[in-house]
Design an enzyme around this catalytic site. Structure first.
Site, PDB file in Angstrom:
ATOM      1  N   PRO A   1      74.613  25.521  55.173  1.00 22.24           N
ATOM      2  CA  PRO A   1      73.549  24.506  55.108  1.00 22.24           C
ATOM      3  C   PRO A   1      73.628  23.567  53.908  1.00 22.24           C
ATOM      4  CG  PRO A   1      72.676  26.685  54.595  1.00 22.24           C
ATOM      5  CD  PRO A   1      74.089  26.880  55.026  1.00 22.24           C
TER       6      PRO A   1
ATOM      7  N   LYS B   1      73.883  19.503  57.387  1.00 24.48           N
ATOM      8  CA  LYS B   1      74.552  18.850  58.525  1.00 24.48           C
ATOM      9  C   LYS B   1      74.305  19.497  59.896  1.00 24.48           C
ATOM     10  CE  LYS B   1      76.505  15.360  56.658  1.00 24.48           C
ATOM     11  NZ  LYS B   1      75.215  14.783  56.333  1.00 24.48           N
TER      12      LYS B   1
ATOM     13  N   HIS C   1      64.039   9.459  51.750  1.00 27.73           N
ATOM     14  CA  HIS C   1      64.651   9.666  50.437  1.00 27.73           C
ATOM     15  C   HIS C   1      65.896   8.790  50.278  1.00 27.73           C
ATOM     16  CE1 HIS C   1      62.833  13.816  49.195  1.00 27.73           C
ATOM     17  NE2 HIS C   1      61.917  12.922  49.531  1.00 27.73           N
TER      18      HIS C   1
ATOM     19  N   TYR D   1      76.817  12.395  52.979  1.00 22.57           N
ATOM     20  CA  TYR D   1      75.477  13.011  52.983  1.00 22.57           C
ATOM     21  C   TYR D   1      74.527  12.263  53.933  1.00 22.57           C
ATOM     22  CZ  TYR D   1      71.426  15.577  51.298  1.00 22.57           C
ATOM     23  OH  TYR D   1      70.314  16.397  51.240  1.00 22.57           O
TER      24      TYR D   1
ATOM     25  N   TYR E   1      69.983  19.807  43.944  1.00 18.55           N
ATOM     26  CA  TYR E   1      71.027  20.790  44.230  1.00 18.55           C
ATOM     27  C   TYR E   1      71.571  21.246  42.886  1.00 18.55           C
ATOM     28  CZ  TYR E   1      71.262  19.194  49.136  1.00 18.55           C
ATOM     29  OH  TYR E   1      70.974  18.883  50.443  1.00 18.55           O
TER      30      TYR E   1
HETATM   31  P1  RFL Z   1      69.238  26.649  67.822  1.00 17.41           P
HETATM   32  O1  RFL Z   1      68.223  25.971  66.962  1.00 17.41           O
HETATM   33  O2  RFL Z   1      69.772  27.936  67.379  1.00 17.41           O
HETATM   34  O3  RFL Z   1      68.595  26.782  69.270  1.00 17.41           O
HETATM   35  C1  RFL Z   1      69.208  27.543  70.292  1.00 17.41           C
HETATM   36  C2  RFL Z   1      68.133  28.016  71.231  1.00 17.41           C
HETATM   37  O4  RFL Z   1      68.751  28.732  72.307  1.00 17.41           O
HETATM   38  C3  RFL Z   1      67.991  29.908  72.565  1.00 17.41           C
HETATM   39  N1  RFL Z   1      68.857  30.919  73.204  1.00 17.41           N
HETATM   40  C4  RFL Z   1      68.860  31.168  74.534  1.00 17.41           C
HETATM   41  N2  RFL Z   1      68.162  30.630  75.542  1.00 17.41           N
HETATM   42  C5  RFL Z   1      68.387  31.117  76.783  1.00 17.41           C
HETATM   43  N3  RFL Z   1      69.253  32.139  77.053  1.00 17.41           N
HETATM   44  C6  RFL Z   1      69.982  32.681  76.058  1.00 17.41           C
HETATM   45  N4  RFL Z   1      70.861  33.675  76.334  1.00 17.41           N
HETATM   46  C7  RFL Z   1      69.792  32.213  74.732  1.00 17.41           C
HETATM   47  N5  RFL Z   1      70.329  32.541  73.536  1.00 17.41           N
HETATM   48  C8  RFL Z   1      69.757  31.742  72.631  1.00 17.41           C
HETATM   49  C9  RFL Z   1      67.482  30.333  71.189  1.00 17.41           C
HETATM   50  O5  RFL Z   1      66.343  31.179  71.295  1.00 17.41           O
HETATM   51  C10 RFL Z   1      67.173  28.984  70.561  1.00 17.41           C
HETATM   52  O6  RFL Z   1      65.844  28.573  70.784  1.00 17.41           O
HETATM   53  O7  RFL Z   1      70.501  25.684  68.052  1.00 17.41           O
HETATM   54  P2  RFL Z   1      70.569  24.090  68.220  1.00 17.41           P
HETATM   55  O8  RFL Z   1      69.527  23.593  69.165  1.00 17.41           O
HETATM   56  O9  RFL Z   1      71.981  23.762  68.483  1.00 17.41           O
HETATM   57  O10 RFL Z   1      70.130  23.524  66.775  1.00 17.41           O
HETATM   58  C11 RFL Z   1      70.937  23.729  65.656  1.00 17.41           C
HETATM   59  C12 RFL Z   1      70.068  23.772  64.384  1.00 17.41           C
HETATM   60  O11 RFL Z   1      69.035  24.698  64.597  1.00 17.41           O
HETATM   61  C13 RFL Z   1      70.883  24.165  63.134  1.00 17.41           C
HETATM   62  O12 RFL Z   1      72.149  23.536  63.139  1.00 17.41           O
HETATM   63  C14 RFL Z   1      70.169  23.764  61.815  1.00 17.41           C
HETATM   64  O13 RFL Z   1      68.976  24.470  61.658  1.00 17.41           O
HETATM   65  C15 RFL Z   1      71.074  24.021  60.592  1.00 17.41           C
HETATM   66  N6  RFL Z   1      70.399  23.746  59.315  1.00 17.41           N
HETATM   67  C16 RFL Z   1      70.270  22.457  58.835  1.00 17.41           C
HETATM   68  N7  RFL Z   1      70.709  21.399  59.580  1.00 17.41           N
HETATM   69  C17 RFL Z   1      70.522  20.108  59.137  1.00 17.41           C
HETATM   70  O14 RFL Z   1      70.960  19.171  59.844  1.00 17.41           O
HETATM   71  N8  RFL Z   1      69.847  19.819  57.970  1.00 17.41           N
HETATM   72  C18 RFL Z   1      69.359  20.823  57.169  1.00 17.41           C
HETATM   73  O15 RFL Z   1      68.714  20.514  56.166  1.00 17.41           O
HETATM   74  C19 RFL Z   1      69.600  22.196  57.580  1.00 17.41           C
HETATM   75  N9  RFL Z   1      69.130  23.222  56.845  1.00 17.41           N
HETATM   76  C20 RFL Z   1      69.904  24.818  58.540  1.00 17.41           C
HETATM   77  C21 RFL Z   1      69.276  24.522  57.288  1.00 17.41           C
HETATM   78  C22 RFL Z   1      70.001  26.147  58.978  1.00 17.41           C
HETATM   79  C23 RFL Z   1      69.510  27.164  58.188  1.00 17.41           C
HETATM   80  N10 RFL Z   1      69.630  28.491  58.708  1.00 17.41           N
HETATM   81  C24 RFL Z   1      68.602  29.431  58.689  1.00 17.41           C
HETATM   82  C25 RFL Z   1      70.791  28.857  59.484  1.00 17.41           C
HETATM   83  C26 RFL Z   1      68.795  25.534  56.484  1.00 17.41           C
HETATM   84  C27 RFL Z   1      68.939  26.876  56.920  1.00 17.41           C
HETATM   85  C28 RFL Z   1      68.454  27.932  55.986  1.00 17.41           C
HETATM   86  C1  PHB Z   2      65.825  22.301  53.706  1.00 18.95           C
HETATM   87  O1  PHB Z   2      64.890  21.564  53.315  1.00 18.95           O
HETATM   88  O2  PHB Z   2      65.608  23.327  54.373  1.00 18.95           O
HETATM   89  C2  PHB Z   2      67.212  21.958  53.334  1.00 18.95           C
HETATM   90  C3  PHB Z   2      67.471  20.773  52.677  1.00 18.95           C
HETATM   91  C4  PHB Z   2      68.774  20.441  52.322  1.00 18.95           C
HETATM   92  C5  PHB Z   2      69.798  21.317  52.631  1.00 18.95           C
HETATM   93  C6  PHB Z   2      69.549  22.498  53.304  1.00 18.95           C
HETATM   94  C7  PHB Z   2      68.248  22.826  53.652  1.00 18.95           C
HETATM   95  O3  PHB Z   2      71.063  20.985  52.257  1.00 18.95           O
END
Ligand code: RFL
Ligand code: PHB
Length: 428
Positions: free
Chosen positions: A301, A305, A80, A397, A209
């Site tokens: 989110p 980032k 994109h 971004y 957005y």
């Molecule tokens: P994770 O993905 O939480 O993985 C951590 C892992 O550790 C395990 N764990 C353990 N393992 C062993 N012993 C323990 N005691 C443990 N406790 C926990 C867990 O089961 C898990 O598998 O962290 P990590 O790897 O640092 O990754 C971070 C990302 O997942 C997170 O920052 C993103 O998902 C945030 N996020 C977004 N980030 C972006 O860069 N672009 C996006 O578009 C974006 N959209 C989002 C998002 C997060 C969202 N939510 C639900 C918070 C959209 C949403 C809705």
């Molecule tokens: C997503 O596709 O889940 C998504 C995209 C952009 C954002 C957050 C989440 O800023």
């Protein structure tokens, strides 16, 4: 998924958590010939069932390529070159690509990133333990740290040189650090995001957005046939309160008339509510223990980032370990926390700014309620008509370059030159 290889009792780097941070770090280290063991509390299926990020910066794409897992992403991901901002009944495109001299983002779901990394891990034969219960860290202040855990009813111990805490916000690693050695900075927002996944075509070619008097909305996608949409919701809301019909109706009401008209609706295949918070733990190193990704910081989110910051931490940490094992140099390890936090706070600022600009804040203290909404509309109006303001949004971004400050420091005559930055400073 079964455990592929016998688990050693000693390794160079013990990685806690098989989210994107842990798996990516494991893969980069494995490729560099550094032994590592990944310990994950959940099953692989459970980890893959969490629907999260969708937008990857170039930094993240490059690291996935370096780890040798980019092939499917380049084939199936959507590149994109812009995003759209909707407010006051109309949509305005921010041309990321033109404003940043050609940079783009990759729309490719975190689930797919994780699946590619898990497949690569399994193919490499490098050890990974799913359903590792009661992980405990020992002696991480000494040169001989250990990790103990229970797998299939048996207690195991893993000796290592370093522990990488990649276990997310609720993990054990940050929680193992004595309170007096760690500082927490936190803001919890007074709303959440309700997200759905559905197999229908996207509303537009790029993400929308939307700032609306009823609350924020985001139209995202996973492919040309699968959408991921969000609406701002109350923290008291439960998923059961939101039928599919109510969700689609609410989303439509928060978009401009053209987008609402083009929207194709359908049954949701996933629906979940996420709270929004800004959180940073300082420092990110404690002896031989290093925190990375959500274990150390959370962003709301809105700026997309979280995963990208996790990848940036992994970039610094993997290079630090490679330097240590290849050249016996500890400069990267010693500077990890400072360098990572410098980038983290910039992403925190940007995510907080976009969240503040686009959400409905309940009336109360500060610029909230009606005054707040008018301030937001004025800022959005300014933003989409000012190349300077759009450029600032665009460069954040798509992801700040690691070398941004160096470039400025090389050009003392240019605006933004900072005398305090040493000329020979290494790229961040
Ligand atoms: P994770 O993905 O939480 O993985 C951590 C892992 O550790 C395990 N764990 C353990 N393992 C062993 N012993 C323990 N005691 C443990 N406790 C926990 C867990 O089961 C898990 O598998 O962290 P990590 O790897 O640092 O990754 C971070 C990302 O997942 C997170 O920052 C993103 O998902 C945030 N996020 C977004 N980030 C972006 O860069 N672009 C996006 O578009 C974006 N959209 C989002 C998002 C997060 C969202 N939510 C639900 C918070 C959209 C949403 C809705
Ligand atoms: C997503 O596709 O889940 C998504 C995209 C952009 C954002 C957050 C989440 O800023």
């Amino acid at each position: 998924m079964s455990t592929p290889t016998p688990i050693p009792h000693r390794t160079q780097v013990a990685i806690i958590g098989a989210g994107p941070s842990g798996l990516l770090l494991g893969q980069l280290l494995h490729k560099a010939g550094i032994d590592n063991v990944v310990l994950e509390a959940r099953s692989a299926e459970y980890v893959l069932g969490r629907i999260r990020a969708g937008v990857l910066e170039q930094v993240c794409v490059d690291l996935l390529d370096e780890a040798g897992v980019g092939e499917r992403m380049h084939r199936e991901g959507l590149v994109h070159g812009g995003i759209e901002l909707a407010f006051a009944g109309a949509r305005h495109r921010i041309d990321l690509q033109t404003l940043t001299g050609g940079k783009t983002v990759m729309v490719y779901g975190q689930t797919e990133v994780t699946r590619d990394l898990m497949d690569a891990r399994a193919a490499s034969g490098a050890p990974i333990v799913y359903e590792a219960a009661d992980v405990q860290l020992h002696d991480f202040d000494s040169a001989t740290p250990r990790v103990s855990y229970t797998h299939e009813g048996v207690r195991h111990e893993l000796a290592c040189d370093f522990i990488a805490g990649c276990d997310g916000f609720h993990g054990v690693c940050r929680a193992s650090i004595p309170k007096e050695r760690i500082q927490h900075f936190e803001r919890v927002y007074p709303f959440g995001w309700l997200g759905i996944l559905a197999d229908v075509p996207p509303v537009a070619d790029e993400l929308i957005y939307s700032n609306h008097a009823r609350g924020f909305a985001l139209c995202s996608m996973r492919s040309k046939t699968r959408v991921r949409h969000y609406v701002q919701c109350s923290l008291q809301d439960k998923v059961e309160d939101w039928s599919d019909a109510r969700f689609w109706e609410e989303l439509k009401s928060r978009l401009d008339p053209e987008a609402a008209e083009h929207m194709v609706t359908g049954p949701s295949i996933e629906k979940s509510i996420a709270p929004l918070r800004s959180f940073v733990a300082e420092p990110m190193r404690f002896g031989q223990l290093f925190l990375a990704g959500d274990a150390a910081h959370i962003v709301p989110p809105t700026g997309a980032k979280g995963l990208n910051l996790a990848a940036a931490d992994v970039r610094y940490l993997s290079r630090a370990f490679m330097e240590f094992y290849a050249d016996k140099r500890s400069a990267g390890i010693d500077d990890y926390s400072r360098k990572a936090l410098r980038r983290v706070w910039k992403a925190e600022r940007f995510s907080w700014y976009l969240t503040s600009l686009l959400h409905k804040f309940p009336a109360g203290a500060g610029d909230t309620g009606e005054v707040g909404h008018r301030m937001q509309t004025a800022e959005l109006d300014y933003l989409v008509h000012s190349t300077a303001a759009m450029t600032s949004l665009a460069e954040n971004y798509v992801g700040l370059p690691f070398e941004e400050l160096i470039e400025r420091s090389k050009h003392p005559g240019r605006p933004g030159y900072s005398k305090s930055i040493p000329q020979k400073q290494k790229p961040l």
